[in-house]
Design an enzyme around this catalytic site. Structure first.
Site, PDB file in Angstrom:
ATOM      1  N   SER A  26       0.811  -1.227   0.000  1.00 40.85           N
ATOM      2  CA  SER A  26       0.000   0.000   0.000  1.00 40.85           C
ATOM      3  C   SER A  26       0.848   1.283   0.000  1.00 40.85           C
ATOM      4  O   SER A  26       0.510   2.225  -0.739  1.00 40.85           O
ATOM      5  CB  SER A  26      -0.956   0.008   1.193  1.00 40.85           C
ATOM      6  OG  SER A  26      -1.914  -1.006   1.032  1.00 40.85           O
ATOM      7  N   THR A  71      -5.831  -2.847   7.716  1.00 38.56           N
ATOM      8  CA  THR A  71      -5.695  -4.220   7.254  1.00 38.56           C
ATOM      9  C   THR A  71      -5.669  -5.183   8.429  1.00 38.56           C
ATOM     10  O   THR A  71      -5.893  -4.790   9.581  1.00 38.56           O
ATOM     11  CB  THR A  71      -4.490  -4.353   6.292  1.00 38.56           C
ATOM     12  OG1 THR A  71      -4.534  -5.646   5.687  1.00 38.56           O
ATOM     13  CG2 THR A  71      -3.158  -4.160   6.987  1.00 38.56           C
ATOM     14  N   LYS A  75      -9.651  -5.100  10.705  1.00 33.95           N
ATOM     15  CA  LYS A  75     -10.780  -4.691   9.851  1.00 33.95           C
ATOM     16  C   LYS A  75     -12.135  -4.727  10.561  1.00 33.95           C
ATOM     17  O   LYS A  75     -13.024  -3.969  10.223  1.00 33.95           O
ATOM     18  CB  LYS A  75     -10.835  -5.570   8.596  1.00 33.95           C
ATOM     19  CG  LYS A  75      -9.724  -5.263   7.604  1.00 33.95           C
ATOM     20  CD  LYS A  75      -9.906  -6.067   6.330  1.00 33.95           C
ATOM     21  CE  LYS A  75      -8.796  -5.782   5.347  1.00 33.95           C
ATOM     22  NZ  LYS A  75      -9.019  -6.427   4.042  1.00 33.95           N
ATOM     23  N   ASP A 115     -12.672  -3.046  -0.387  1.00 35.86           N
ATOM     24  CA  ASP A 115     -12.376  -4.391  -0.904  1.00 35.86           C
ATOM     25  C   ASP A 115     -13.481  -4.826  -1.870  1.00 35.86           C
ATOM     26  O   ASP A 115     -13.227  -5.553  -2.820  1.00 35.86           O
ATOM     27  CB  ASP A 115     -12.275  -5.413   0.249  1.00 35.86           C
ATOM     28  CG  ASP A 115     -11.003  -5.213   1.063  1.00 35.86           C
ATOM     29  OD1 ASP A 115      -9.992  -4.759   0.487  1.00 35.86           O
ATOM     30  OD2 ASP A 115     -11.021  -5.500   2.279  1.00 35.86           O
ATOM     31  N   ALA A 138     -15.137 -19.062   3.546  1.00 36.53           N
ATOM     32  CA  ALA A 138     -16.215 -18.345   4.241  1.00 36.53           C
ATOM     33  C   ALA A 138     -15.656 -17.409   5.315  1.00 36.53           C
ATOM     34  O   ALA A 138     -16.288 -17.169   6.338  1.00 36.53           O
ATOM     35  CB  ALA A 138     -17.190 -19.351   4.848  1.00 36.53           C
ATOM     36  N   GLY A 139     -14.454 -16.881   5.074  1.00 33.87           N
ATOM     37  CA  GLY A 139     -13.850 -15.959   6.035  1.00 33.87           C
ATOM     38  C   GLY A 139     -14.212 -14.515   5.712  1.00 33.87           C
ATOM     39  O   GLY A 139     -15.181 -14.237   4.989  1.00 33.87           O
ATOM     40  N   GLY A 140     -13.419 -13.576   6.234  1.00 37.33           N
ATOM     41  CA  GLY A 140     -13.677 -12.155   6.036  1.00 37.33           C
ATOM     42  C   GLY A 140     -13.632 -11.766   4.571  1.00 37.33           C
ATOM     43  O   GLY A 140     -14.468 -10.984   4.092  1.00 37.33           O
ATOM     44  N   ALA A 141     -12.676 -12.337   3.840  1.00 38.06           N
ATOM     45  CA  ALA A 141     -12.532 -11.980   2.421  1.00 38.06           C
ATOM     46  C   ALA A 141     -13.760 -12.435   1.633  1.00 38.06           C
ATOM     47  O   ALA A 141     -14.209 -11.738   0.714  1.00 38.06           O
ATOM     48  CB  ALA A 141     -11.270 -12.603   1.853  1.00 38.06           C
ATOM     49  N   TYR A 226      -2.418 -12.726  -4.058  1.00 39.52           N
ATOM     50  CA  TYR A 226      -1.474 -12.265  -5.085  1.00 39.52           C
ATOM     51  C   TYR A 226      -0.031 -12.642  -4.763  1.00 39.52           C
ATOM     52  O   TYR A 226       0.899 -12.140  -5.364  1.00 39.52           O
ATOM     53  CB  TYR A 226      -1.606 -10.763  -5.360  1.00 39.52           C
ATOM     54  CG  TYR A 226      -1.322  -9.865  -4.182  1.00 39.52           C
ATOM     55  CD1 TYR A 226      -0.024  -9.531  -3.810  1.00 39.52           C
ATOM     56  CD2 TYR A 226      -2.365  -9.311  -3.464  1.00 39.52           C
ATOM     57  CE1 TYR A 226       0.222  -8.688  -2.752  1.00 39.52           C
ATOM     58  CE2 TYR A 226      -2.144  -8.476  -2.401  1.00 39.52           C
ATOM     59  CZ  TYR A 226      -0.837  -8.161  -2.048  1.00 39.52           C
ATOM     60  OH  TYR A 226      -0.603  -7.331  -0.979  1.00 39.52           O
ATOM     61  N   GLY A 247      -4.949 -11.771  -8.049  1.00 41.71           N
ATOM     62  CA  GLY A 247      -5.265 -10.960  -6.875  1.00 41.71           C
ATOM     63  C   GLY A 247      -4.737  -9.536  -6.930  1.00 41.71           C
ATOM     64  O   GLY A 247      -5.207  -8.666  -6.183  1.00 41.71           O
TER      65      GLY A 247
HETATM   66  P1  ATR Z   1      -9.938 -14.239   5.757  1.00 42.55           P
HETATM   67  O1  ATR Z   1     -10.620 -13.415   6.795  1.00 42.55           O
HETATM   68  O2  ATR Z   1      -8.669 -13.630   5.229  1.00 42.55           O
HETATM   69  O3  ATR Z   1     -10.857 -14.652   4.650  1.00 42.55           O
HETATM   70  P2  ATR Z   1     -10.147 -16.574   7.450  1.00 42.55           P
HETATM   71  O4  ATR Z   1     -11.260 -15.949   8.192  1.00 42.55           O
HETATM   72  O5  ATR Z   1      -9.072 -17.251   8.211  1.00 42.55           O
HETATM   73  O6  ATR Z   1      -9.411 -15.545   6.503  1.00 42.55           O
HETATM   74  O7  ATR Z   1     -10.781 -17.598   6.399  1.00 42.55           O
HETATM   75  C1  ATR Z   1     -10.024 -18.439   5.631  1.00 42.55           C
HETATM   76  C2  ATR Z   1     -10.965 -19.349   4.847  1.00 42.55           C
HETATM   77  O8  ATR Z   1     -10.178 -20.290   4.139  1.00 42.55           O
HETATM   78  C3  ATR Z   1     -11.895 -20.140   5.731  1.00 42.55           C
HETATM   79  O9  ATR Z   1     -13.121 -20.257   5.061  1.00 42.55           O
HETATM   80  C4  ATR Z   1     -11.187 -21.501   5.841  1.00 42.55           C
HETATM   81  O10 ATR Z   1     -12.048 -22.604   6.036  1.00 42.55           O
HETATM   82  P3  ATR Z   1     -12.593 -23.023   7.489  1.00 42.55           P
HETATM   83  O11 ATR Z   1     -13.793 -22.160   7.764  1.00 42.55           O
HETATM   84  O12 ATR Z   1     -12.916 -24.458   7.372  1.00 42.55           O
HETATM   85  O13 ATR Z   1     -11.456 -22.755   8.454  1.00 42.55           O
HETATM   86  C5  ATR Z   1     -10.563 -21.606   4.475  1.00 42.55           C
HETATM   87  N1  ATR Z   1      -9.389 -22.488   4.502  1.00 42.55           N
HETATM   88  C6  ATR Z   1      -8.240 -22.307   5.170  1.00 42.55           C
HETATM   89  N2  ATR Z   1      -7.381 -23.306   4.911  1.00 42.55           N
HETATM   90  C7  ATR Z   1      -8.027 -24.177   4.078  1.00 42.55           C
HETATM   91  C8  ATR Z   1      -7.688 -25.411   3.443  1.00 42.55           C
HETATM   92  N3  ATR Z   1      -6.497 -25.983   3.635  1.00 42.55           N
HETATM   93  N4  ATR Z   1      -8.593 -25.995   2.647  1.00 42.55           N
HETATM   94  C9  ATR Z   1      -9.811 -25.437   2.444  1.00 42.55           C
HETATM   95  N5  ATR Z   1     -10.196 -24.253   2.992  1.00 42.55           N
HETATM   96  C10 ATR Z   1      -9.321 -23.627   3.799  1.00 42.55           C
END
Ligand code: ATR
Length: 282
Positions: A26, A71, A75, A115, A138-141, A226, A247
């Site tokens: 950034s 970041t 966030k 984002d 299903a995380g923050g991104a 990325y 990315g």
């Molecule tokens: P962010 O906020 O950056 O999106 P996060 O909240 O840690 O990061 O989410 C990471 C995502 O990647 C989650 O959905 C995670 O799945 P889980 O909910 O089962 O933890 C997924 N993830 C991480 N490692 C993985 C792997 N080896 N295979 C499949 N999904 C994975």
């Protein structure tokens, strides 16, 4: 008494808070942008561990800081420390940009989420909006991606996540379909977006979250990672004739949207991407 004249004209100050900040691109992007667009401003990294976040935001209210990028890991945590949160950032549940409404220090400190715009930016350049999309993770991104797909008006969206309960919860919030991780390749999506760290340097290098056989020339693979620029997910898709979006496109897009919020100016995106590519040595 008149203050002594300084040889250095005053500059507006911007920056980024997060922890750690060693890898962030950034400062490069925004300092280049300020020079490119003739804005007398500087952008600096403020590494901020979680236990200092509240103090830092309090201090920002007394310092001439005109805007901030936010970041990981702040966030979500920064949201209750602000005067207001823009509705889109509220629907994502995360803020990545702070803007003063009114005078810095005297006005309202407002949180935005660019984002979402960053994710949408490369999709707006496609001949048409994809009709069916599969989101992995299903995380923050993933939340910013789902909000972006909602903004774009994509008709059919499904999400798959290693932990099904997380996919279900998010799918309910955004009104999309949740499918079990093991069945992700059965969903025929025109666009597949990877928001998991699978394939990221240091986190499952060499792996892809989709089977290589999935891809055909009618698919588009979009990885929000990325580092590396071409993940196994993108390489396998490209090898089988699919289109790919890396990315860096999203990163440049979110940065350009921050720049616009702060200055009202449009950064030339192609030039920004070329700058970032050079920085990554690609
Ligand atoms: P962010 O906020 O950056 O999106 P996060 O909240 O840690 O990061 O989410 C990471 C995502 O990647 C989650 O959905 C995670 O799945 P889980 O909910 O089962 O933890 C997924 N993830 C991480 N490692 C993985 C792997 N080896 N295979 C499949 N999904 C994975």
């Amino acid at each position: 008494m008149t203050p002594p004249e300084s040889a250095v004209p005053p500059r507006l100050l911007y920056g980024i808070i997060g922890h750690p900040l060693g890898q962030t691109l950034s400062p490069l992007l925004h300092n280049w942008g300020f020079a490119r667009m003739g804005v007398a401003a500087a952008y600096v990294a403020f590494p901020t561990p979680p236990e200092r976040l509240e103090d830092f935001i309090r201090a920002v209210r007394t310092m001439p800081v005109c805007g901030l990028s936010v970041t990981i890991p702040h966030k979500e945590a920064v949201m209750p420390l602000l005067d207001a949160v823009d509705p889109l950032a509220g629907s994502v549940g995360a803020v990545n940009t702070l803007v003063w409404e009114g005078e810095p220090g005297a006005g309202r400190l407002v949180g935005h989420n660019t984002d979402v715009a960053g994710f949408c930016a490369p999709l707006l350049g496609l001949p048409s909006t994809p009709e069916s999309v599969l989101v992995l993770g299903a995380g923050g991104a993933a939340k910013a991606v789902l909000a972006g797909l909602n903004e774009l008006g994509v008709a059919r969206v499904a999400m798959a996540n290693r932990t099904f309960e997380r996919a279900l919860a998010l799918a309910e919030t955004f009104g999309v379909q949740a499918i079990p991780w093991e069945e992700r390749a059965d969903f025929d999506a025109q666009l597949v977006v990877n928001t998991t760290p699978v394939g990221m340097s240091g986190k499952g290098d060499g792996l892809s979250p989709m089977p290589a056989e999935y891809w055909t020339p009618r698919h588009i693979a979009y990885d929000i990672v990325y580092n590396p620029l071409l993940t196994p997910f993108l390489l396998q898709a490209r090898e089988r004739g699919a289109s790919v979006i890396d990315g860096l496109a999203m990163f440049a897009g979110q940065g350009a949207a921050q720049f616009k919020l702060w200055t009202g100016l449009d950064l030339p995106l192609d030039e920004a991407k070329a700058l970032l590519l050079r920085a990554l040595g690609a």
